[in-house]
Design a protein around this motif. Structure first.
Motif, mmCIF file in Angstrom:
data_model
loop_
_atom_site.group_PDB
_atom_site.id
_atom_site.type_symbol
_atom_site.label_atom_id
_atom_site.label_comp_id
_atom_site.label_asym_id
_atom_site.label_seq_id
_atom_site.Cartn_x
_atom_site.Cartn_y
_atom_site.Cartn_z
ATOM 1 N N ARG A 161 0.808 -1.095 -0.040
ATOM 2 C CA ARG A 161 -0.134 -0.023 -0.228
ATOM 3 C C ARG A 161 0.908 1.118 0.068
ATOM 4 O O ARG A 161 2.043 1.308 0.454
ATOM 5 N N GLN A 162 0.343 2.397 -0.642
ATOM 6 C CA GLN A 162 0.973 3.537 -0.563
ATOM 7 C C GLN A 162 -0.069 4.680 -0.246
ATOM 8 O O GLN A 162 -1.145 4.612 -0.706
ATOM 9 N N GLU A 163 0.293 5.464 0.743
ATOM 10 C CA GLU A 163 -0.521 6.577 1.026
ATOM 11 C C GLU A 163 0.056 7.934 1.596
ATOM 12 O O GLU A 163 1.396 7.817 1.935
ATOM 13 N N HIS A 164 -0.660 8.905 1.709
ATOM 14 C CA HIS A 164 -0.093 10.282 2.486
ATOM 15 C C HIS A 164 0.153 10.322 3.728
ATOM 16 O O HIS A 164 -0.605 9.428 4.597
ATOM 17 N N ILE A 165 1.077 10.796 4.225
ATOM 18 C CA ILE A 165 1.121 10.987 5.819
ATOM 19 C C ILE A 165 0.433 12.384 5.718
ATOM 20 O O ILE A 165 0.705 13.298 4.883
ATOM 21 N N VAL A 166 -0.391 12.559 6.839
ATOM 22 C CA VAL A 166 -1.123 13.810 6.981
ATOM 23 C C VAL A 166 -1.014 14.284 8.379
ATOM 24 O O VAL A 166 -0.579 13.424 9.406
ATOM 25 N N TRP A 167 -1.320 15.375 8.767
ATOM 26 C CA TRP A 167 -1.442 16.047 9.890
ATOM 27 C C TRP A 167 -2.901 15.981 10.404
ATOM 28 O O TRP A 167 -3.759 16.138 9.693
ATOM 29 N N ALA A 168 -3.069 15.847 11.829
ATOM 30 C CA ALA A 168 -4.314 15.525 12.159
ATOM 31 C C ALA A 168 -4.320 16.152 13.636
ATOM 32 O O ALA A 168 -3.203 16.097 14.308
ATOM 33 N N GLU A 169 -5.478 16.491 14.040
ATOM 34 C CA GLU A 169 -5.623 17.027 15.530
ATOM 35 C C GLU A 169 -7.301 16.652 15.933
ATOM 36 O O GLU A 169 -7.983 16.077 14.960
ATOM 37 N N ALA A 170 -7.557 16.877 17.135
ATOM 38 C CA ALA A 170 -8.955 16.378 17.579
ATOM 39 C C ALA A 170 -10.009 17.387 16.833
ATOM 40 O O ALA A 170 -9.720 18.588 17.060
ATOM 41 N N GLN A 171 -11.164 16.917 16.724
ATOM 42 C CA GLN A 171 -12.149 17.761 16.608
ATOM 43 C C GLN A 171 -12.595 18.631 17.688
ATOM 44 O O GLN A 171 -12.620 18.431 18.886
ATOM 45 N N GLY A 172 -12.862 19.877 17.531
ATOM 46 C CA GLY A 172 -13.248 20.988 18.410
ATOM 47 C C GLY A 172 -12.015 21.504 19.334
ATOM 48 O O GLY A 172 -12.165 22.425 20.290
ATOM 49 N N PHE A 173 -10.572 21.066 18.765
ATOM 50 C CA PHE A 173 -9.216 21.842 19.474
ATOM 51 C C PHE A 173 -8.555 22.292 18.276
ATOM 52 O O PHE A 173 -8.706 22.017 16.928
ATOM 53 N N SER A 174 -7.709 23.304 18.600
ATOM 54 C CA SER A 174 -6.983 23.911 17.671
ATOM 55 C C SER A 174 -5.320 24.106 18.159
ATOM 56 O O SER A 174 -4.883 25.195 18.062
ATOM 57 N N PRO A 175 -4.872 22.865 18.528
ATOM 58 C CA PRO A 175 -3.435 23.085 18.928
ATOM 59 C C PRO A 175 -2.582 23.419 17.802
ATOM 60 O O PRO A 175 -1.316 23.965 18.282
ATOM 61 N N HIS A 176 -2.904 23.386 16.518
ATOM 62 C CA HIS A 176 -2.058 23.809 15.520
ATOM 63 C C HIS A 176 -1.715 25.316 15.403
ATOM 64 O O HIS A 176 -1.016 26.012 14.834
ATOM 65 N N GLU A 177 -2.607 26.349 16.260
ATOM 66 C CA GLU A 177 -2.370 27.526 16.314
ATOM 67 C C GLU A 177 -1.387 27.970 17.579
ATOM 68 O O GLU A 177 -1.441 29.067 17.678
ATOM 69 N N GLN A 178 -1.036 26.964 18.123
ATOM 70 C CA GLN A 178 -0.238 27.219 19.174
ATOM 71 C C GLN A 178 1.342 27.521 18.639
ATOM 72 O O GLN A 178 1.514 26.876 17.696
ATOM 73 N N GLU A 179 2.075 28.206 19.455
ATOM 74 C CA GLU A 179 3.429 28.424 19.415
ATOM 75 C C GLU A 179 4.219 28.344 20.501
ATOM 76 O O GLU A 179 4.042 28.839 21.543
ATOM 77 N N PRO A 180 5.360 27.305 20.383
ATOM 78 C CA PRO A 180 5.587 26.434 19.161
ATOM 79 C C PRO A 180 4.386 25.255 19.014
ATOM 80 O O PRO A 180 3.582 24.970 20.098
ATOM 81 N N LEU A 181 4.476 24.831 17.931
ATOM 82 C CA LEU A 181 3.415 23.605 17.838
ATOM 83 C C LEU A 181 3.846 22.540 18.480
ATOM 84 O O LEU A 181 4.794 21.953 18.439
ATOM 85 N N PRO A 182 2.723 22.107 19.443
ATOM 86 C CA PRO A 182 3.069 20.741 19.961
ATOM 87 C C PRO A 182 2.798 19.385 19.253
ATOM 88 O O PRO A 182 1.703 19.294 18.541
ATOM 89 N N LEU A 183 3.751 18.555 19.387
ATOM 90 C CA LEU A 183 3.526 17.420 18.429
ATOM 91 C C LEU A 183 3.354 16.249 19.385
ATOM 92 O O LEU A 183 4.140 16.152 20.391
ATOM 93 N N ALA A 184 2.822 15.351 18.863
ATOM 94 C CA ALA A 184 2.771 13.885 19.533
ATOM 95 C C ALA A 184 3.290 12.969 18.462
ATOM 96 O O ALA A 184 2.457 12.759 17.311
ATOM 97 N N MET A 185 4.412 12.361 18.678
ATOM 98 C CA MET A 185 4.978 11.455 17.829
ATOM 99 C C MET A 185 5.514 10.191 18.425
ATOM 100 O O MET A 185 5.603 10.029 19.587
ATOM 101 N N PHE A 186 5.878 9.306 17.346
ATOM 102 C CA PHE A 186 6.569 7.832 17.811
ATOM 103 C C PHE A 186 8.022 8.581 18.520
ATOM 104 O O PHE A 186 8.371 9.728 17.972
#
Length: 284
Positions: A161-186
């Motif tokens: 399979r091949q597919e895009h990696i995408v950014w995601a956040e919870a519905q009803g929240f906007s952590p993408h607006e924070q500076e610096p951007l908080p990431l949850a990653m492996f």
């Protein structure tokens, strides 16, 4: 000891088809018999074998009697065991064990359906599942089949399979607006994490690795709480999250490849059959 009449599995197969399809006509097509032959089978089942009705008839509609409901549960179990016996005796080589390795990412999304269908066909095969990051799995030599994520152009084995990696956040929240951007990653040594960080560095967007875990479930729990943004394969994003991207000031992410690697030293009919089920499961 009282002698009871035996129940032909073909009678049970037809009975289950009638219950599933709700009538004799569609059931006859399903079991590849004429409607009159199906009727004769059920007459034999009710009058000669069980000596009690299993259907209530209302014109062309049929409903199970209470006795029919009881029989349906037993019939499904008997037919399942019948199939297992035939699989075992006709294909004795389909007994054994197979070891597969996969990143945690794919366990909940793909493996349940794959292993369920495989177990229905080959119930006596033992499957060991080892969950580790891709880079660790590729260093192991004791696994029969390994599912790993690879960068485009660096695929090995069979492309699933091949597919895009995408950014995601919870519905009803906007952590993408924070500076610096908080990431949850492996945890470290995850190329998906490297891609995300490199892409943010290239656009000079400030970020911080706020949460790390080797578990996708843990990462998604953090994101679902509205605490951070993550970057994952698109098929892994649950319905309670929203995909975000360039409109929210985030860089476009590349494609990733999911591949299946076979161990050349442990190939058998068992491993190849499971490999076929895996390939089919990743196409869904």
């Amino acid at each position: 000891m009282a002698a009871y009449p035996s129940i032909d599995t073909e009678l049970l197969r037809t009975f289950v088809a009638i219950a599933d399809y709700g009538g004799f006509t569609r059931a006859a097509d399903a079991v590849n018999r004429t409607q009159s032959a199906v009727s004769m089978q059920m007459k034999r089942l009710e009058e000669d074998v069980l000596q009690r009705p299993v259907f209530e008839r209302d014109g062309r509609q049929v409903r199970l009697t209470p006795e029919g409901q009881v029989l349906l549960g037993y019939a499904r179990r008997i037919l399942k065991l019948h199939g297992e016996v035939l699989n075992t005796l006709r294909e004795p080589h389909m007994v054994g064990a197979v070891r597969i390795g996969t990143p945690d990412d794919y366990v909940m999304r793909f493996l349940p359906g794959i292993l369920s269908r495989f177990a229905q066909s080959f119930p006596l095969i033992q499957v060991e599942v080892h969950c580790e990051p891709s880079y660790q799995l590729l260093q192991r030599h004791d696994l029969d089949l390994t599912i790993v994520t690879r960068e485009p152009g660096k695929e090995i084995g069979q492309l699933l399979r091949q597919e895009h990696i995408v950014w995601a956040e919870a519905q009803g929240f906007s952590p993408h607006e924070q500076e610096p951007l908080p990431l949850a990653m492996f945890n470290t040594e995850c190329f998906c994490r490297d891609w995300a960080c490199n892409a943010l560095d290239a656009m000079e967007r400030e970020y911080r690795i706020a949460y790390t875990s080797p578990s996708l479930a843990a990462i998604m729990a953090v994101v679902s709480a509205g605490l951070a943004v993550t970057a994952q394969l698109q098929s892994l994003i649950p319905s309670d999250m929203r995909i975000i991207g360039e409109a929210e000031g985030l860089p476009r992410m590349p494609m990733a490849s999911i591949v299946l690697v076979r161990n050349p030293h442990s190939q058998s009919q068992v491993t190849e059959t499971l490999a076929e089920h895996i390939a089919e499961g990743f196409r869904i």
